[in-house]
Design a protein around this motif. Structure first.
Motif, PDB file in Angstrom:
ATOM      1  N   ASN A   1       0.840  -1.134  -0.043  1.00 41.80           N
ATOM      2  CA  ASN A   1       0.104  -0.207  -0.074  1.00 41.80           C
ATOM      3  C   ASN A   1       0.843   1.148  -0.124  1.00 41.80           C
ATOM      4  N   ARG A   2       1.964   1.295   0.737  1.00 37.58           N
ATOM      5  CA  ARG A   2       2.776   2.505   0.810  1.00 37.58           C
ATOM      6  C   ARG A   2       3.376   2.543  -0.536  1.00 37.58           C
ATOM      7  N   ILE A   3       3.791   1.501  -1.158  1.00 34.10           N
ATOM      8  CA  ILE A   3       4.762   1.696  -2.091  1.00 34.10           C
ATOM      9  C   ILE A   3       3.639   2.474  -3.361  1.00 34.10           C
ATOM     10  N   PHE A   4       2.471   1.856  -3.726  1.00 32.46           N
ATOM     11  CA  PHE A   4       1.622   2.243  -4.522  1.00 32.46           C
ATOM     12  C   PHE A   4       1.194   3.724  -4.415  1.00 32.46           C
ATOM     13  N   THR A   5       1.104   4.057  -3.058  1.00 31.21           N
ATOM     14  CA  THR A   5       0.824   5.396  -2.805  1.00 31.21           C
ATOM     15  C   THR A   5       1.763   6.243  -3.240  1.00 31.21           C
ATOM     16  N   LEU A   6       3.117   5.826  -2.811  1.00 31.89           N
ATOM     17  CA  LEU A   6       4.428   6.638  -3.170  1.00 31.89           C
ATOM     18  C   LEU A   6       4.230   6.893  -4.462  1.00 31.89           C
ATOM     19  N   HIS A   7       4.256   5.711  -5.659  1.00 29.35           N
ATOM     20  CA  HIS A   7       4.281   5.921  -6.985  1.00 29.35           C
ATOM     21  C   HIS A   7       3.214   6.900  -7.385  1.00 29.35           C
ATOM     22  N   GLY A   8       2.018   6.629  -6.796  1.00 30.48           N
ATOM     23  CA  GLY A   8       0.986   7.620  -7.344  1.00 30.48           C
ATOM     24  C   GLY A   8       1.094   9.186  -6.931  1.00 30.48           C
TER      25      GLY A   8
END
Lengths: 595, 217, 230
Positions: free
Chosen positions: A107-114
């Motif tokens: 979750n943290r990584i896709f949020t970061l990506h977005g």
């Protein structure tokens, strides 16, 4: 103190350094040069600094994307070993905290990506870098209207980036880039990183507003003598449309994030049903900005497209006014369609209304695509790298745009909402639209920005890798989405394994292509041949009236515009400032000088 | 003050010929001959007086309305109050914008910016209200307003008393004050004027099987 | 000795010429008029962003009042109309003084300019003080605070804390703008003392004035919405 006499003497007294020096000129010592760049109010330098920062952020966001794709190579699962122990398999993100821990990291990584890709890369990408560099050149101005505001915008961008990176270093945010309540108000309690991230987005909004405000005034007030509204290159129209949205929509995300910070810190209740507020109200607030923001992202991409197509077909753009007005139409319509992000959460009347309005966007978008295709017809097409990217854009953007119609249809949307179909759709528009056009644009104006040619052969290879890699990454996601693969999950049922693996392979191909471009650019800076003033034979002012690289004040004399930006059929050399310096457009011998 | 050629540093134009050919009519080059309007002091004072009168009017109307409602024991719909107050505010805004901000004498472009901004705000307000105000008109499921629920944030007062944290914040505050002995409950004063629910028609139907436990929302 | 060739072919010392006439536009503008026009357009665009920023508060107000009219009516009853009215008058008057300041700059009335700018600053100060002393302090002491900080026991409606959330949010953001405006007027005053503004150049007075009017307009709407509904 100098004598004030008016006329040119005064202007020269103001000069910073030599009047006819390249804007990239070395200032004697390292620190003098650093200070010159850090304190510059020259739109070209600010554009270049933005370009470097944006590309760095693109790298960070891209790394996050690769991490996601690697994680999704296999379904993350809880497996019982021979010894009866339960272990997490198929995950690179497992840190011994079980399935939940791996999912949390995901979750943290896709949020970061977005967050990085949206707020730090795509929204500023074209306007802040190429726009800053080119807009004054194209309309024959010495600078943007408010150069110091422009520099402020750059430092605010830096400050916002630092805040965003800080919140990542503090452990990251898992709200998704949309900050939906109540995730964003109650999760991660006791930590400040969500607030840092909201403030980062808030601060970045100012940077965006300042850029947009500057561009609008510049276009209105600083056009060169003789340049009417319909003598402007279409790039300017596109950037102008995006700037209108930047100014009118971004303040709303400002107040939204401010209220969200209040909500999180003081629980004022506007978005909290417990206190009588409404979480869907947050979605309205958020998408009132973020939908127009999608057009802040795509309009500059379309702006680049018009230039690429016209220059590399060596043909007058078909339907100039239609393309120009469609930019304004898209900017206008962008404000009345935001509800199509909320078909599952809002009321039914609003859904019907927003669905109907959403289809309006298709009209100006299609006007543009058809006009570009009509421009290609019977043009003398030159398949240089920028043109390859333009053709790639036509393909990917058409897919992205047309799948948008599926999603705008209410009934279909309820099925496809929050699936990989959505993910694929907006990647086809943003990555396949804006970023593809952006890379094409960087190639086209690279000689102007840095005075060096790049290696055409390897750049073309790079295009093939990017284009094929992109489609292999995202096309399977359309298929998965229709079959029910939800977005934002670290795991999935085994039936999707092949599609996900295909997608992951594609993403690495895409990354390889992008790195290849990076090496081509670095090679060009180090060992590229010197660029002529007008390597592609363009007719806009930055090609015909400036050197590669432009001097500090852009033009030696204020240009007087005597022909349209795309008059390939009937150009008279009269518009050229100094015919000796700038011989009329003469295409390079096919593929010669760049190898 | 239109482009004063007599000012001491005239000739700033850098020798560029500012003939109509190079600066075609209609293009905005800013040295237009509209000049700067100096608003007369009388106008400014007049506008201030009008603004103060309108402020008095809006307060007077609000008082008057409550008084009439009490006197004749009638119910004045809530929208009357809102419409009158906002209309007067709009008129005041028009005066400020046209005279104090001088849009009346200014480049029409600035008026356009202002008008487009208002249109944008209208869309923002209008569509959001359409959604949240018209739920359940067609589809009864959508009439179910979002349940007051549990984000589970503990209030300060809740920590002091034994009130469950999912109780309304107002109730927790009341219990806490009672426990401290700072408050004696009394009948709430009747609301004078328009009744709260008049402007808020109940939208939609309640699905069979759902109890209407949420105040009819 | 620096000289200025003038239209009347009299040569004066440059230091004798006031700043607003010596002032030269930035070099990418054609002349002062051009710069003034562009800057004013920029200020208007900035005002557009301000209006849209506040529109968030107004949309929140509109929607939530639609959902919970009883809470808003009850909450509004706790506000003192008199202080709201006085503050409205103060802000309107300060809007007048700033318009007068622009006029003074246009006709080169330096004393009038300084006086009006000072009066406007005082207007902002009075507004903030009234707000702090007679409104915020009282509400704070009574526990009429937003959301979970609400501790006033006599609520009529369950959703009154939401009303206070909007009240504090909207007036707080507005008050922040007033304070920013006051800081800008200090800057204007210091420059006016050096006679920086006059018929030739008064862009800053005009720009800050426009900003102040927008802050005033926001209050013109906040006043009836917060104090007068019932």
């Amino acid at each position: 103190m100098s004598t004030i006499t008016g006329g040119h003497a005064g202007a020269e007294a103001h000069g910073h350094g030599h009047h006819d020096e390249s804007y990239l000129a070395w200032k004697g010592s390292f620190w003098a040069t650093v200070w010159d760049w850090a304190s510059t109010i020259d739109h070209k330098k600010i554009g270049v600094m933005y370009l470097v920062a944006i590309l760095f952020m693109f790298f960070l966001g891209g790394m996050a994307a690769l991490a996601l794709r690697v994680e999704l190579f296999q379904p993350t699962a809880l497996t019982t070993t021979m010894g009866g122990e339960q272990v997490v398999t198929g995950s690179i993100l497992d840190r011994g905290e079980g399935l939940a821990g791996a999912s949390q990291t995901f979750n943290r990584i896709f949020t970061l990506h977005g967050l990085i890709m949206v707020f730090l890369v795509i929204i500023p990408s074209v306007p802040a870098s190429l726009g800053n560099f080119l807009l004054p050149l194209m309309i024959g101005a010495k600078d943007v209207a408010f150069p110091r505001l422009n520099l402020a915008s750059w430092y605010i961008y830096l400050f916002g980036s630092v805040l965003a990176v800080l919140s990542i270093l503090m452990g990251g945010v898992d709200t998704g880039w949309t900050f939906y309540t109540p995730y964003s108000t109650v999760t991660d309690e006791g930590h400040w990183r969500v607030i840092w991230m909201m403030l980062a987005a808030f601060v970045l909004g100012f940077s965006s507003i300042f850029t947009g405000l500057n561009f609008i005034v510049t276009v209105h007030k600083l056009r060169a003598p003789g340049m009417g509204w319909f003598d402007m290159p279409l790039f300017v129209w596109g950037i102008y449309g995006a700037a209108l949205i930047q100014v009118l929509a971004t303040p709303v995300i400002g107040i939204t994030l401010l209220l969200l910070v209040f909500e999180r810190l003081f629980h004022i209740g506007i978005f909290d049903p417990r206190l009588g507020g409404d979480p869907v109200l947050f979605q309205h607030f958020f998408w009132f900005y973020s939908h127009p923001a999608v057009y802040i992202m795509i309009l500059p991409g379309m702006a680049i497209m018009s230039e690429l197509i016209a220059v590399f077909s060596r043909k007058k753009i078909f339907g100039y006014r239609a393309v120009a007005f469609s930019s304004l139409a898209i900017a206008g319509i962008s404000f009345i369609v935001w509800g199509h992000h909320m078909f599952t959460s809002q009321g039914e009347i609003a859904s019907v209304l927003f669905s109907a309005l959403t289809f309006l966007v298709a009209i100006p978008s299609a006007v543009k695509v058809f006009n570009w295709i009509a421009t290609l017809y019977k043009g003398s097409i030159d398949l240089k790298t920028p043109m390859l990217y333009a053709l790639g854009f036509l393909f990917t953007f058409s897919i992205g745009g047309l799948t948008g119609l599926f999603l705008g249809a209410l009934a279909t949307n309820l099925h496809l909402h929050d699936t990989y179909f959505i993910v694929a759709h907006f990647h086809y528009v943003m990555m396949g639209g804006t970023i593809i056009a952006f890379i094409g644009g960087i190639h086209m104006w690279w000689p102007k920005m840095f005075g060096k040619m790049y290696n055409e052969f390897w750049a073309r290879i790079g295009f093939v890798l990017v284009f094929v890699g992109f489609n292999v990454t995202f096309f399977p996601q359309f298929v998965m989405g229709t079959q029910g693969m939800s977005r934002r999950y670290a795991t999935y049922v085994e039936e999707f394994t092949f599609m996900h693996q295909l997608s992951t392979v594609g993403s690495f191909m895409l990354a390889l292509g992008l790195f290849l471009h990076l090496f081509v650019f670095i090679h060009s800076l180090v060992a590229g041949p010197k660029a002529p003033p007008n390597p592609w034979g363009g007719l806009t002012l930055e090609w015909t009236h400036t050197k590669s690289t432009p001097i500090l004040h852009n033009f030696e004399h204020e240009p007087v515009v005597t022909h349209g930006p795309y008059d390939y059929d009937d150009v008279e050399p009269a518009g050229v400032a100094d015919p000796d310096d700038f011989p009329m457009p003469e295409p390079l011998p096919e593929g010669e000088r760049s190898h | 003050m239109a482009h004063n050629h007599d000012n001491p540093n005239g000739g700033e134009n850098g020798g560029v010929d500012l003939s109509e050919e190079i600066y075609p009519p209609g293009a905005e080059y800013g040295h237009g001959h509209h000049g700067h309007t100096v608003v007369s002091p009388g106008t400014l004072i007049g506008v201030l007086v009008v603004l103060l009168l309108l402020t008095g009017l809006t307060v007077a109307f609000a008082e008057l309305e409550a008084w009439i409602a009490g006197l004749f024991e009638i119910t004045i719909p809530q929208w009357v109050n809102a419409v009158v107050a906002l209309s007067i505010a709009s008129v005041k805004t028009a005066f400020v914008v046209l005279y104090f901000m001088q849009l009346r004498y200014d480049n029409p472009l600035n008026s356009m910016i202002f008008i487009f901004t208002l249109i944008t705000v209208a869309f923002f307000l209008g569509f959001t209200m359409i959604d949240l105000g018209m739920r359940g008109t067609i589809d009864p499921v959508k009439a179910r307003y979002i349940q007051p629920g549990g984000t589970g944030i503990e209030t300060r007062a809740a920590k002091q008393t034994g009130v469950p944290t999912n109780a309304p914040v107002t109730e927790i505050a009341r219990q806490a004050a009672l426990a401290r002995g700072e408050y004696t409950p009394k009948e709430p004063e009747p609301v004078i004027g328009s009744t709260p629910n008049l402007s808020r028609p109940r939208t939609g139907l309640t699905l069979p099987g759902f109890t209407d436990d949420n105040g009819g929302r | 000795m620096t000289t200025v060739p003038s239209g009347h072919s009299t040569i004066r010392d440059a230091s004798e010429v006031p700043y607003h006439q010596r002032y030269r536009a930035a070099e990418h503008f054609r002349d002062r008029e051009h710069e003034f026009d562009a800057t004013k357009m920029g200020v208007w665009l900035f005002l557009a962003t301000e209006i849209l920023l506040f529109s968030g508060m107004f949309v929140g107000y509109g929607v939530l009042r639609m959902l919970h009219p009883e809470a808003f009516i009850a909450g509004s009853g706790h506000l003192d109309v008199h202080w709201g009215l006085i503050n409205t008058v103060v802000l309107l008057a300060s809007s007048y003084t700033v318009a007068a300041a622009v006029r003074c700059a246009q006709v080169d009335d330096q004393a009038g300019l300084r006086r009006n700018v000072m009066l406007t600053f005082i207007g902002g100060l009075v507004f903030i003080l009234i707000k702090l002393i007679f409104e915020y302090r009282v509400k704070w002491a009574e526990g009429k605070l937003p959301g979970i900080f609400y501790s006033y026991p006599g609520a009529v409606s369950e959703y009154e804390p939401l009303w206070w959330g909007l009240y504090w949010g909207a007036t707080g953001i507005h008050a922040t703008h007033v304070i920013v405006g006051m800081a800008l007027f200090v800057w204007i005053y210091l420059r006016a003392k050096k006679k920086h503004f006059g018929p030739g150049h008064y862009t800053a007075v005009e720009g800050v004035g426009l900003y102040w009017h927008i802050v005033d307009i926001v209050w013109i709407f906040l006043f009836p919405l917060l104090y007068l509904i019932h």
